[in-house]
Write a protein that holds these residues in place. Structure first.
Motif: not given
Ligand code: PLP
Length: 356
Positions: A93, A185, A195, A200, A231, A234-235, A256, A258-260, A301-302
């Motif tokens: 990513r 956003r 990212k 943000y 989203e 930030a998840m 985004l 996400g890895v989660t 999210g992480t």
């Molecule tokens: C980092 C992030 C996530 C979650 O991503 P993970 O890899 O699961 O931590 C989701 N949305 C946004 C906007 C992010 O910046």
């Protein structure tokens, strides 16, 4: 292979109280830095004492936000090993973001080496209280000292580390979410899938508005019609409607990846759940709630892993989800993901990268 130079500190800091870590408030003894100059590539990888950096006030990143960041964690297992969760996904990513931001790419093997080296150097900082971990923040900034708008020729790649507690002071209790229809956003063709700090910066005003109204986070909608779910804060976001699991698809590029999110989908598929990645209209969520079919909603999210949504506010219409309690699927996902991350459950997907 990076030839990392070590300049270790002679003055180690006192470790913070593990019960009061919060998120991103304390930093470890060291950091990783590497420079880039056009024509020369990435050079001088080094681990040095954690310290302030000096930049020209004209540095590109301050004016035009040419920068990127990542976020992952190191976890301590009951046996005392230190491990990372799917760092290959963060590194992949990272380069997707770099391409979007015209930042030079980094060699994936080099980044993994750097991550393991800095975490190993500060391994005594990985906390072991339940729910705690070492947050890893790699980032790249453009540092050319000139005000013309153009792709920079000089960059810094830095990795800093922060011991963190559980993301929400209240544990994994459900949060209240405000559905935002005024601000946007990200939008198709923009940087939503990357990212970057700019996303943000654009979201702060919505977040502030939500907080002033007593909400923890914002549910962001698509930037064109404000009709479809993107989203939550930030998840990434998931809904369980009538037993089926729904999450917005990534194809518009405003979300985004996400890895989660990816890990949750893999677990759900493995458990035999029906998971649909598609456009989800807010109207559908409202309708499902009215019909009593909105079983659960949660963010991923992480930082927070799984964050159950207990309340959604759509322009004054309040939807209480699952009695404002953690749903069974949210709990099962949380237990399984954190179980693998902290080394309490078997890593059947090959997600764990051992540091030491
Ligand atoms: C980092 C992030 C996530 C979650 O991503 P993970 O890899 O699961 O931590 C989701 N949305 C946004 C906007 C992010 O910046």
């Amino acid at each position: 292979m990076l030839n990392i130079r070590y300049e270790l500190t002679t003055q180690k800091k006192e470790k913070p109280d593990q019960t009061k870590l919060g998120f991103g408030k304390y930093f470890t003894d060291h950091m990783f830095i590497m420079n880039y100059t056009e024509g020369k590539g990435w050079y001088d990888p080094r681990i040095v004492p954690y310290q302030d950096i000096t930049l020209s006030p004209a540095a590109t990143v301050f004016h035009y936000a040419q920068e990127m960041f990542e976020g992952l964690k190191a976890y301590k297992t009951p046996e005392g090993h230190i491990q990372l969760f799917r760092p290959d996904k963060n590194i992949e990513r990272m380069n997707n973001t770099n391409r979007r931001m015209c930042i030079p790419e980094v060699d994936p093997a080099d980044v993994l080496q750097a991550l393991k080296a800095i975490v190993a150097a500060d391994s005594d900082w990985v906390p072991d209280n339940p729910g705690t971990s070492l947050y890893i923040r790699p980032f790249i900034i453009a540092i050319d000292a000139q005000l013309g708008v153009k792709v920079a020729s000089n960059y810094l790649f830095i990795i800093i580390l922060s011991p963190v507690g559980a993301y929400y002071a209240s544990g994994i209790n459900p949060v209240k979410i405000f559905i935002e229809t005024e601000y946007t956003r990200a939008v198709r063709g923009g940087t939503g899938y990357a990212k970057v700090g700019g996303n943000y910066a654009a979201s702060l005003i919505g977040q502030k508005k939500a907080e002033e109204m007593g909400y923890a986070q914002v549910l962001w909608l698509d930037g064109i019609e404000h009709k479809y779910v993107d989203e939550v804060g930030a998840m990434n976001v998931f809904f369980v409607i009538d037993g089926e699991v729904l999450t917005p698809s990534l194809e518009d590029g405003s979300i985004l990846p996400g890895v989660t999110r990816d890990s949750v989908i893999a677990l759900l598929n493995n458990w035999g759940y029906k998971v649909s990645e598609r456009k989800i209209a807010v109207a559908e969520i409202i309708e499902a709630h009215r019909a009593g079919k909105l079983d659960e909603a949660f963010g991923t999210g992480t930082a927070a892993v799984i964050s159950p949504i207990g309340e959604l506010n759509d322009d004054g219409e309040i939807m209480i989800i699952n009695d404002n309690k953690i749903g069974p699927l949210s709990q099962k996902l949380y237990d399984n993901l954190t179980g693998v991350q902290w080394g309490r459950l078997e890593d059947t997907f090959g997600w764990i990268e051992r540091v030491k």
